[in-house]
Scaffold this active site. Structure first.
Site, PDB file in Angstrom:
ATOM      1  N   ASP A 103       0.862  -1.178   0.000  1.00  0.00           N
ATOM      2  CA  ASP A 103       0.000   0.000   0.000  1.00  0.00           C
ATOM      3  C   ASP A 103       0.903   1.234   0.000  1.00  0.00           C
ATOM      4  OD1 ASP A 103      -1.706  -2.141   0.600  1.00  0.00           O
ATOM      5  OD2 ASP A 103      -3.011  -0.893   1.844  1.00  0.00           O
ATOM      6  N   LYS A 169      -6.956   3.689  -2.959  1.00  0.00           N
ATOM      7  CA  LYS A 169      -7.297   3.584  -1.535  1.00  0.00           C
ATOM      8  C   LYS A 169      -7.506   4.973  -0.953  1.00  0.00           C
ATOM      9  CE  LYS A 169      -5.096   1.992   2.789  1.00  0.00           C
ATOM     10  NZ  LYS A 169      -3.926   1.271   3.342  1.00  0.00           N
ATOM     11  N   LYS A 199     -10.161   0.407  -2.237  1.00  0.00           N
ATOM     12  CA  LYS A 199     -10.014   0.041  -0.823  1.00  0.00           C
ATOM     13  C   LYS A 199     -10.417   1.222   0.053  1.00  0.00           C
ATOM     14  CE  LYS A 199      -6.671  -1.387   2.724  1.00  0.00           C
ATOM     15  NZ  LYS A 199      -5.305  -1.927   2.997  1.00  0.00           N
TER      16      LYS A 199
END
Length: 244
Positions: A103, A169, A199
């Site tokens: 991430d 995300k 996400k």
């Protein structure tokens, strides 16, 4: 585990809910013992993954080997300010240590400065390097939506998609705000669902909000309240079963 076409308490199962969760173990003062305890929780609930600090990847990978729970980590966390070569080095080291999900935080200041080619190329370079080393590696790009305008969020979606990242995300969980339904809908509307997942992360502490995030287009949920969320799902399913 794939989600049902209609997302609700009635259509979901506790197992399906758990498989949407990347269990976050990212607090700066978290000890190795606490990380290992969190990994065992992930194995117990069968979450999609655990997301740990880069320094803890090797411990998580050893603890979760053979459990079916993936190990993820964060890159350029939490502000995205590291130079590209440092982020790439961090990503490759994490893979060496056992991470299969990364991430990465976008360079927020450079995005807001309009350095779009630079931002796109950074995501592309990291994604390409990670997948060259581990083809199955999953790369997620963290925007920190609370610091961006809607136009900047849309731009970040396009840049991430052009760079072939797997996910966009919402947040790190360490800034001025977390996931919002409006941001999730915006991100889902501005990415191709066949190639780019979404996400939700930051402030997701209840089952009801998790379900709202899924309904808004999220595919994966970053959360640390896994026990409370999954246990609440089990309790509601049990109550519904006894009332029939």
């Amino acid at each position: 585990m794939s989600l049902p076409s209609t997302i609700s308490i009635e259509t979901l199962t506790p197992e399906a809910v758990a498989k949407t969760i990347d269990h976050a173990l990212l607090k700066p003062d978290m000890t190795i013992a606490e990380v290992l305890e969190g990994c065992r929780l992930c194995a117990k609930y069968q979450t999609a993954s655990v997301c740990v600090k880069p320094c803890d990847v090797k411990y998580a990978a050893a603890e979760l080997e053979g459990t079916g729970v993936d190990v993820g980590t964060v890159i350029g966390f939490p502000h995205g300010n590291s130079p590209t070569n440092v982020k790439v080095c961090e990503a490759l080291t994490a893979i060496d240590d056992g991470a299969v999900e990364l991430d990465m935080v976008i360079n927020i200041g450079h995005l807001k400065s309009g350095q779009l080619d630079e931002v796109r190329n950074e995501i592309r370079e990291l994604t390409a390097a990670a997948k060259a080393k581990l083809p199955s590696c999953c790369v997620k790009v963290i925007f920190e939506c609370s610091l961006l305008t809607d136009e900047e969020k849309i731009t970040a979606c396009k840049l991430s998609e052009e760079a072939r990242a797997d996910y966009v995300k919402t947040s790190t969980g360490f800034s001025t705000g977390g996931a919002t339904i409006a941001d999730l809908k915006l991100m889902r509307a501005n990415t191709n669902p066949n190639t780019t997942h979404v996400k939700a992360s930051g402030g997701i502490r209840t089952l009801d909000f998790l379900i709202e995030c899924l309904q808004a287009g999220a595919d994966r949920i970053g959360a640390s309240a896994t026990t409370a969320i999954v246990d609440e799902m089990r309790a509601r399913k049990a109550a519904a079963s006894t009332s029939q």
